[in-house]
Design a protein around this motif. Structure first.
Motif, mmCIF file in Angstrom:
data_model
loop_
_atom_site.group_PDB
_atom_site.id
_atom_site.type_symbol
_atom_site.label_atom_id
_atom_site.label_comp_id
_atom_site.label_asym_id
_atom_site.label_seq_id
_atom_site.Cartn_x
_atom_site.Cartn_y
_atom_site.Cartn_z
ATOM 1 N N TYR A 116 41.431 35.712 31.951
ATOM 2 C CA TYR A 116 42.257 36.158 33.303
ATOM 3 C C TYR A 116 42.110 34.992 34.298
ATOM 4 O O TYR A 116 41.234 34.295 34.530
ATOM 5 C CB TYR A 116 41.819 37.481 34.270
ATOM 6 C CG TYR A 116 42.075 38.635 33.465
ATOM 7 C CD1 TYR A 116 42.933 39.435 33.938
ATOM 8 C CD2 TYR A 116 41.744 39.013 31.968
ATOM 9 C CE1 TYR A 116 43.216 40.694 33.456
ATOM 10 C CE2 TYR A 116 42.147 40.287 31.520
ATOM 11 C CZ TYR A 116 42.754 41.111 32.350
ATOM 12 O OH TYR A 116 43.404 42.176 31.632
ATOM 13 N N PRO A 117 43.119 34.688 35.027
ATOM 14 C CA PRO A 117 43.254 33.676 36.190
ATOM 15 C C PRO A 117 42.324 34.099 37.270
ATOM 16 O O PRO A 117 41.839 35.146 37.311
ATOM 17 C CB PRO A 117 44.690 33.794 36.642
ATOM 18 C CG PRO A 117 45.200 35.198 36.476
ATOM 19 C CD PRO A 117 44.710 35.610 35.087
ATOM 20 N N GLU A 118 41.999 32.975 38.059
ATOM 21 C CA GLU A 118 40.911 33.682 39.015
ATOM 22 C C GLU A 118 41.299 34.482 40.074
ATOM 23 O O GLU A 118 40.464 35.066 40.466
ATOM 24 C CB GLU A 118 40.500 31.955 39.708
ATOM 25 C CG GLU A 118 39.925 31.015 38.910
ATOM 26 C CD GLU A 118 39.308 29.995 39.534
ATOM 27 O OE1 GLU A 118 39.447 29.700 40.872
ATOM 28 O OE2 GLU A 118 38.978 28.850 39.071
ATOM 29 N N TRP A 119 42.616 34.429 40.520
ATOM 30 C CA TRP A 119 43.258 35.377 41.450
ATOM 31 C C TRP A 119 43.052 36.611 40.816
ATOM 32 O O TRP A 119 42.950 37.555 41.705
ATOM 33 C CB TRP A 119 44.565 34.754 41.914
ATOM 34 C CG TRP A 119 45.459 35.188 40.681
ATOM 35 C CD1 TRP A 119 46.235 34.130 39.943
ATOM 36 C CD2 TRP A 119 46.397 36.305 40.487
ATOM 37 N NE1 TRP A 119 47.072 34.671 38.986
ATOM 38 C CE2 TRP A 119 47.289 35.891 39.542
ATOM 39 C CE3 TRP A 119 46.519 37.646 40.823
ATOM 40 C CZ2 TRP A 119 47.929 36.866 38.697
ATOM 41 C CZ3 TRP A 119 47.078 38.589 40.406
ATOM 42 C CH2 TRP A 119 47.979 38.322 39.249
ATOM 43 N N GLY A 120 43.254 36.648 39.486
ATOM 44 C CA GLY A 120 43.120 38.139 38.733
ATOM 45 C C GLY A 120 41.727 38.802 39.141
ATOM 46 O O GLY A 120 41.595 39.998 39.288
ATOM 47 N N ASN A 121 40.665 37.961 38.735
ATOM 48 C CA ASN A 121 39.271 38.387 38.747
ATOM 49 C C ASN A 121 38.903 38.644 40.138
ATOM 50 O O ASN A 121 38.310 39.744 40.552
ATOM 51 C CB ASN A 121 38.421 37.337 38.379
ATOM 52 C CG ASN A 121 38.436 37.032 36.762
ATOM 53 O OD1 ASN A 121 38.366 38.233 36.196
ATOM 54 N ND2 ASN A 121 38.387 36.028 36.253
ATOM 55 N N ALA A 122 39.548 37.746 41.148
ATOM 56 C CA ALA A 122 39.168 38.014 42.667
ATOM 57 C C ALA A 122 39.885 39.395 43.058
ATOM 58 O O ALA A 122 39.265 40.106 43.714
ATOM 59 C CB ALA A 122 39.881 36.838 43.404
ATOM 60 N N LEU A 123 41.129 39.841 42.732
ATOM 61 C CA LEU A 123 41.599 40.874 42.907
ATOM 62 C C LEU A 123 40.808 42.053 42.346
ATOM 63 O O LEU A 123 40.739 43.211 42.953
ATOM 64 C CB LEU A 123 42.954 40.979 42.151
ATOM 65 C CG LEU A 123 43.913 42.245 42.586
ATOM 66 C CD1 LEU A 123 44.200 42.595 44.010
ATOM 67 C CD2 LEU A 123 45.412 42.130 41.877
ATOM 68 N N GLY A 124 40.132 42.075 41.136
ATOM 69 C CA GLY A 124 39.492 42.808 40.434
ATOM 70 C C GLY A 124 38.148 43.212 41.519
ATOM 71 O O GLY A 124 37.819 44.295 41.798
ATOM 72 N N TRP A 125 37.610 42.138 41.882
ATOM 73 C CA TRP A 125 36.419 42.416 42.884
ATOM 74 C C TRP A 125 36.916 43.158 44.073
ATOM 75 O O TRP A 125 36.212 43.790 44.886
ATOM 76 C CB TRP A 125 35.626 41.039 43.104
ATOM 77 C CG TRP A 125 34.872 40.550 41.934
ATOM 78 C CD1 TRP A 125 35.110 39.683 41.148
ATOM 79 C CD2 TRP A 125 33.694 41.332 41.390
ATOM 80 N NE1 TRP A 125 33.982 39.418 40.088
ATOM 81 C CE2 TRP A 125 33.407 40.475 40.314
ATOM 82 C CE3 TRP A 125 32.970 42.253 41.798
ATOM 83 C CZ2 TRP A 125 32.287 40.781 39.706
ATOM 84 C CZ3 TRP A 125 31.881 42.579 41.118
ATOM 85 C CH2 TRP A 125 31.533 41.924 40.079
ATOM 86 N N CYS A 126 38.042 42.741 44.745
ATOM 87 C CA CYS A 126 38.535 43.484 45.858
ATOM 88 C C CYS A 126 38.670 44.830 45.749
ATOM 89 O O CYS A 126 38.462 45.467 46.539
ATOM 90 C CB CYS A 126 39.987 42.657 46.275
ATOM 91 S SG CYS A 126 39.689 41.205 47.312
#
Length: 626
Positions: free
Chosen positions: A545-555
């Motif tokens: 997953y791209p970094e923004w995808g993982n960041a969205l998951g944590w959000c």
């Protein structure tokens, strides 16, 4: 000419709201004990709904694989122990909690107001899960439609198979697959580079069904055949829940029992196939490995599987049990549902691995190379195995119809959590609008689910599943059991339960006290710590997953959990007195906490407050609080 001031308008609005709230609710039966919220039409409907909620896709596509992976029959030892120390205590606690006060997962926390954010977290998790869970049902619907042809399009026995030695994408025209009444084609699917040796069923899953893009960065267009299947799935859910438990209770007579019929048919067919014995041996036979019991991961997976398969900490158990009659035996119900759920998991494993054993025999490969879990089992390995059987469309139709019914049962309860929370929050305004609420919720969730049916849809499904249906529930479950046993008082809670199921001996409660006060919290804390320690960013196969995808998951995770401290701070702030008095008040039950009906409150829950703060109305021989 009459003059209307602000007071006149306010009075008229209040009168209108009162008139609406006093109208008989079309979703409440004349024989219901609770004339405000309604009750289950019969005990059978409640039990079938609870079994349907607990028994879901994970029983079929996850438990058998875990048993095989962790020593076969040996895995049943930690699985049974975790059922006794974690699964059953939480299941009994939640179903008792909801039944006692006849409220959903948010309002039950009037018992411990400082933890009301836990109920909001449960509702939000159910909302996120409902979005992608119906997408999985949509996958099953598409496969069901695609099964009405011979040979099956993923069998590799027709032009749908591609030359795996060629680099590039398969011939698009070879995948002109009919989908029954949907009349869908997949001529413009996204091309993928397939590795040599990829099975036809895997190619069909990636290229035809998902039209999967290379990564989450590449969204791709909406896959319209999946969007239509998703719409159909939401129509089925809305229709079943239009009248709340009164309509869903009738639907579960079929959806909760049909999977057992199919599993029995598949098992009978599977054990007659050549190689079935090898599959069963790998699953739970003589190749069981007791040495696996010394590995910590085995116990962690057993506890996690029990926790998630029983659907505790989602809010659904409280929502469904809140419609029970007050004197229902929730203890007996909990035992029956938990044992049925675990028995189904074991039984499903025989049906799954008998046919996987035959598949391994056909391919002349070890069972370990064809066994899989999750999407890989449901939409690649098992369909591939079914395609090798005589009359393969029949077995495929039965299997995917079973997946649809398994998914719908769980989805019903998830939507019921949302609608119950809304109606509990605004009882006067939404009392007679159950159907409209259900339709509105389904429309909104359908629109939110559209990104999950794009070319990158499977990445979204996996992302939400990882970040919203994982350790968030462990946090909610841990706070739940600690809040009730410590803040509310475990002994007080036991007295509440005895008001419903009659007084029990101290010896009877010895085990439950041990679990609620110590064993269950410790087990949940260990699983939570282990899950966080071993957490790795999600992947789909080899795709990262791209970094923004993982960041969205944590959000998404933060959005679900942030309400716990926010509500706690708000409750303390709104209380009166010194800081310590405020905290103490926020940790104490509200004045209106207790059984919903006045006739059930008894001497332990005498209504407190101003003389005119509570209005009582006699209706159908029961006193209700307005």
């Amino acid at each position: 000419m009459r003059k209307y001031g602000l007071n006149n308008i306010t009075d008229q609005f209040k009168n209108k709201v009162n008139d609406e709230s006093n109208k008989p609710d079309s979703h409440v039966g004349t024989e219901d004990e609770n004339t405000d919220r309604g009750n289950w039409s019969s005990k059978r409907e409640y039990m079938l709904s609870m079994i349907g909620y607990a028994v879901g896709l994970g029983n079929v596509w996850r438990f058998p694989y875990l048993a095989y992976k962790h020593g076969g029959g040996a895995f049943l030892i930690p699985y049974t122990i975790m059922l006794a120390v974690a699964g059953l205590p939480l299941f009994f606690l939640e179903s008792s909690f909801g039944q006692f006060c006849s409220q959903g997962p948010i309002n039950v926390w009037k018992a411990v107001p400082i933890l009301q954010g836990v109920g909001i977290t449960m509702m939000l998790v159910s909302t996120f899960v409902a979005i992608y869970y119906n997408v999985i049902i949509a996958y099953s619907i598409y496969y069901l439609f695609s099964s009405f042809q011979y040979p099956l399009p993923w069998s590799g026995s027709s032009d749908t198979s591609c030359n795996t030695t060629e680099i590039g994408c398969c011939n698009a025209t070879a995948y002109n697959v009919s989908a029954a009444a949907l009349n869908v084609t997949a001529e413009n699917h996204t091309c993928l580079d397939f590795i040599p040796g990829q099975s036809p069923s895997e190619k069909y899953w990636d290229t035809v069904v998902l039209q999967r893009t290379s990564s989450m960065d590449e969204t791709g267009p909406v896959v319209w055949h999946l969007a239509l299947c998703l719409l159909l799935a939401w129509i089925l859910v809305a229709a079943a829940l239009f009248k709340g438990i009164k309509s869903s209770g009738k639907v579960v007579y079929f959806t909760a029992t049909f999977p057992y019929v199919v599993l029995l048919i598949l098992l009978i067919r599977g054990v007659t196939l050549e190689g079935a014995k090898d599959g069963i041996e790998y699953y739970i036979g003589t190749k069981s490995n007791l040495t696996k019991l010394v590995e910590a991961e085995v116990w962690k997976d057993a506890a996690t599987q029990i926790f998630f398969s029983l659907s505790v900490a989602w809010g659904g158990l409280m929502a469904l049990s809140s419609y029970n009659k007050f004197y229902n035996n929730c203890y007996q119900d909990s035992i029956i549902v938990c044992i049925t759920n675990c028995g189904t998991s074991i039984f499903a494993g025989f049906a799954i691995f008998s046919i996987l054993g035959h598949m391994a025999h056909v391919y002349r490969r070890p069972v370990s190379e064809v066994a899989n879990a999750g999407f890989g089992l449901a939409f690649i390995a098992y369909p591939d195995a079914l395609s090798k059987l005589p009359i393969s469309p029949l077995w495929s139709i039965l299997f995917f119809f079973m997946l649809i019914t398994l998914g719908l049962d769980s989805q019903f309860a998830g939507i019921e959590v949302i609608t119950t929370c809304l109606q509990d929050a605004y009882p006067h305004v939404l009392k007679n609008k159950r159907g409209l609420i259900t339709i509105a919720v389904c429309i909104v969730l359908f629109l939110l689910g559209l990104p999950c049916v794009t070319g990158a849809g499977i990445y979204w499904v996996n992302l939400i599943d990882t970040f919203c249906a994982g350790w968030i529930l462990l946090v909610a479950g841990l706070l739940e059991v600690l809040g009730i046993s410590i803040l509310y008082g475990g002994n007080r809670f036991i007295k509440d339960i005895e008001m419903m199921i009659k007084t029990k001996s101290s010896l009877f409660w010895l085990w439950w006290r041990a679990c609620w006060f110590f064993i269950t919290p410790v087990v949940l804390a260990i699983i939570l710590g282990w899950s966080l320690y071993t957490f790795t960013p999600p992947t789909y196969g080899t795709v990262k997953y791209p970094e923004w995808g993982n960041a969205l998951g944590w959000c998404m995770t933060a959005f679900c959990l942030i309400w716990i401290p926010i509500v706690a701070i708000w409750k303390v702030y709104k209380a009166n007195g010194s800081p310590w008095q405020r905290v103490k008040t926020a940790c104490s039950p509200t004045e209106d906490w207790g059984p919903y009906l006045e006739c059930h409150r008894g001497e332990r829950y005498v209504v407190r407050g101003e003389p005119d703060a509570n209005i009582f109305v006699i209706s159908n021989k029961y006193t209700t609080r307005l």
